[in-house]
Write an enzyme that holds these catalytic residues in place. Structure first.
Site, PDB file in Angstrom:
ATOM      1  N   ASP A 107       9.486  -6.609   9.673  1.00 15.42           N
ATOM      2  CA  ASP A 107      10.269  -5.534   9.054  1.00 15.42           C
ATOM      3  C   ASP A 107      11.185  -6.091   7.964  1.00 15.42           C
ATOM      4  O   ASP A 107      11.668  -7.221   8.068  1.00 15.42           O
ATOM      5  CB  ASP A 107      11.108  -4.842  10.145  1.00 15.42           C
ATOM      6  CG  ASP A 107      11.604  -3.474   9.712  1.00 15.42           C
ATOM      7  OD1 ASP A 107      11.193  -2.991   8.631  1.00 15.42           O
ATOM      8  OD2 ASP A 107      12.409  -2.882  10.462  1.00 15.42           O
ATOM      9  N   ASN A 126       2.716   4.721   9.928  1.00 19.48           N
ATOM     10  CA  ASN A 126       2.889   4.343   8.515  1.00 19.48           C
ATOM     11  C   ASN A 126       2.142   5.267   7.547  1.00 19.48           C
ATOM     12  O   ASN A 126       2.380   5.235   6.337  1.00 19.48           O
ATOM     13  CB  ASN A 126       2.466   2.887   8.269  1.00 19.48           C
ATOM     14  CG  ASN A 126       3.491   1.877   8.751  1.00 19.48           C
ATOM     15  OD1 ASN A 126       3.145   0.749   9.106  1.00 19.48           O
ATOM     16  ND2 ASN A 126       4.771   2.247   8.771  1.00 19.48           N
TER      17      ASN A 126
HETATM   18  C1  FPP Z   1       7.889  -3.338   7.116  1.00 15.57           C
HETATM   19  O1  FPP Z   1       8.727  -3.418   6.014  1.00 15.57           O
HETATM   20  C2  FPP Z   1       6.585  -3.856   6.774  1.00 15.57           C
HETATM   21  C3  FPP Z   1       5.443  -3.118   6.767  1.00 15.57           C
HETATM   22  C4  FPP Z   1       5.383  -1.685   7.108  1.00 15.57           C
HETATM   23  C5  FPP Z   1       4.177  -3.693   6.375  1.00 15.57           C
HETATM   24  C6  FPP Z   1       3.981  -5.118   6.735  1.00 15.57           C
HETATM   25  C7  FPP Z   1       2.840  -5.584   5.979  1.00 15.57           C
HETATM   26  C8  FPP Z   1       2.697  -6.798   5.413  1.00 15.57           C
HETATM   27  C9  FPP Z   1       3.647  -7.912   5.558  1.00 15.57           C
HETATM   28  C10 FPP Z   1       1.519  -7.072   4.589  1.00 15.57           C
HETATM   29  C11 FPP Z   1       0.176  -6.893   5.268  1.00 15.57           C
HETATM   30  C12 FPP Z   1       0.012  -7.778   6.432  1.00 15.57           C
HETATM   31  C13 FPP Z   1      -1.079  -8.521   6.733  1.00 15.57           C
HETATM   32  C14 FPP Z   1      -1.173  -9.201   8.055  1.00 15.57           C
HETATM   33  C15 FPP Z   1      -2.196  -8.726   5.813  1.00 15.57           C
HETATM   34  P1  FPP Z   1       9.346  -2.080   5.428  1.00 15.57           P
HETATM   35  O2  FPP Z   1       8.522  -1.704   4.256  1.00 15.57           O
HETATM   36  O3  FPP Z   1       9.437  -1.037   6.473  1.00 15.57           O
HETATM   37  O4  FPP Z   1      10.749  -2.605   5.004  1.00 15.57           O
HETATM   38  P2  FPP Z   1      12.110  -1.772   4.922  1.00 15.57           P
HETATM   39  O5  FPP Z   1      12.406  -1.300   6.326  1.00 15.57           O
HETATM   40  O6  FPP Z   1      13.077  -2.780   4.422  1.00 15.57           O
HETATM   41  O7  FPP Z   1      11.864  -0.648   3.963  1.00 15.57           O
END
Ligand code: FPP
Length: 245
Positions: free
Chosen positions: A31, A79
């Site tokens: 996150d 998501n």
């Molecule tokens: C949360 O950060 C992250 C995600 C919803 C996506 C995670 C995905 C990756 C790291 C890339 C794909 C992964 C692989 C294994 C290929 P957020 O966007 O919710 O952050 P925020 O809460 O700060 O907005």
């Protein structure tokens, strides 16, 4: 039993009757990508892109630390509520990650696994994922599990459906557990969430029944090998009792 004692070979029984020795399974809620980007006045995709670098670093770090299973929550069943553009960016990054990293994973004897219902993704991406999973299916060094369109409640419901129709007397925790997407994997020992949020967000609710929980303030793109080593050190100081004394 302390986690330190666990590494010396003493084992404790989990609720599911499995024994847990050393740190075998680490699961991470990655996150903070969006906040990482926002702090730098960058678009959210830049945070996700940097997040992929953290995925690489942590997956290498887990191998170096001898962790058998690393599970990463990449795309939750919730998501889909994000803007279409961000979903498309995430799919593109996932596609790119598999294309560019599958050789290294395979050469490192890593078995790639997916949990969740990834068949909801675009057909070409499903085919790419399935081919990568198949190619590495006999690797035996360690397992990298990626949560794709994963939601724990959905997983449990799908498992329950598979058991429906069976004699209720034969349905116990082990029977349900066997039908989960993680059926053949060990329970989660350490569950980490980055970015300071303290929620499980529908992730590994069954598998983490006795996991040690660790919430760290570091945003996911800043999490790397050193942060993983620190998390493991914290885990080793925890005392695990699995409901006993
Ligand atoms: C949360 O950060 C992250 C995600 C919803 C996506 C995670 C995905 C990756 C790291 C890339 C794909 C992964 C692989 C294994 C290929 P957020 O966007 O919710 O952050 P925020 O809460 O700060 O907005």
């Amino acid at each position: 039993m302390s986690a330190v004692a666990a590494t010396t070979g003493t084992s404790g029984a989990t609720a599911c009757g499995k024994t847990s020795g050393e740190l075998r399974h680490v699961a991470i809620i990655m996150d903070g990508n969006g906040r990482w980007a926002k702090k730098r006045f960058l678009p959210r995709i830049a945070g996700h892109r940097k997040g992929i670098e953290a995925v690489r670093a942590v997956s290498r770090g887990a191998r170096e630390q001898g962790i058998d299973v690393l599970t990463l929550y990449a795309f939750s069943s919730e998501n889909w509520r994000r803007p279409a553009e961000e979903i498309s960016d995430l799919m593109g990054l996932l596609r790119h990650f598999i294309q560019t990293d599958i050789d290294e994973l395979d050469e490192s004897n890593v078995r790639l696994r997916v949990i969740g219902d990834h068949n909801a993704f675009a057909p070409d991406l499903v085919a790419l994922i399935d081919a990568a999973v198949e190619r590495t299916s006999t690797n035996s060094g360690s397992t990298l599990v990626i949560g794709l369109n994963y939601g724990s409640q959905d997983e449990i419901v799908r498992a329950a459906r598979k058991l429906a129709g069976r004699d209720p007397a034969t349905i116990d925790a082990a029977a349900l557990e066997a039908e989960l997407d993680t059926g053949d994997l060990p329970p989660v020992d350490l569950l980490i969430r980055t970015s300071g949020e303290q929620r499980l967000s529908n992730f590994m609710l069954w598998q983490a029944a006795y996991a040690e929980l660790l919430f760290v303030d570091t945003l996911w793109p800043d999490f790397g090998k050193a942060a993983l080593a620190e998390a493991v050190a914290t885990y080793n100081l925890r005392e695990r009792r699995f409901g006993g004394l």
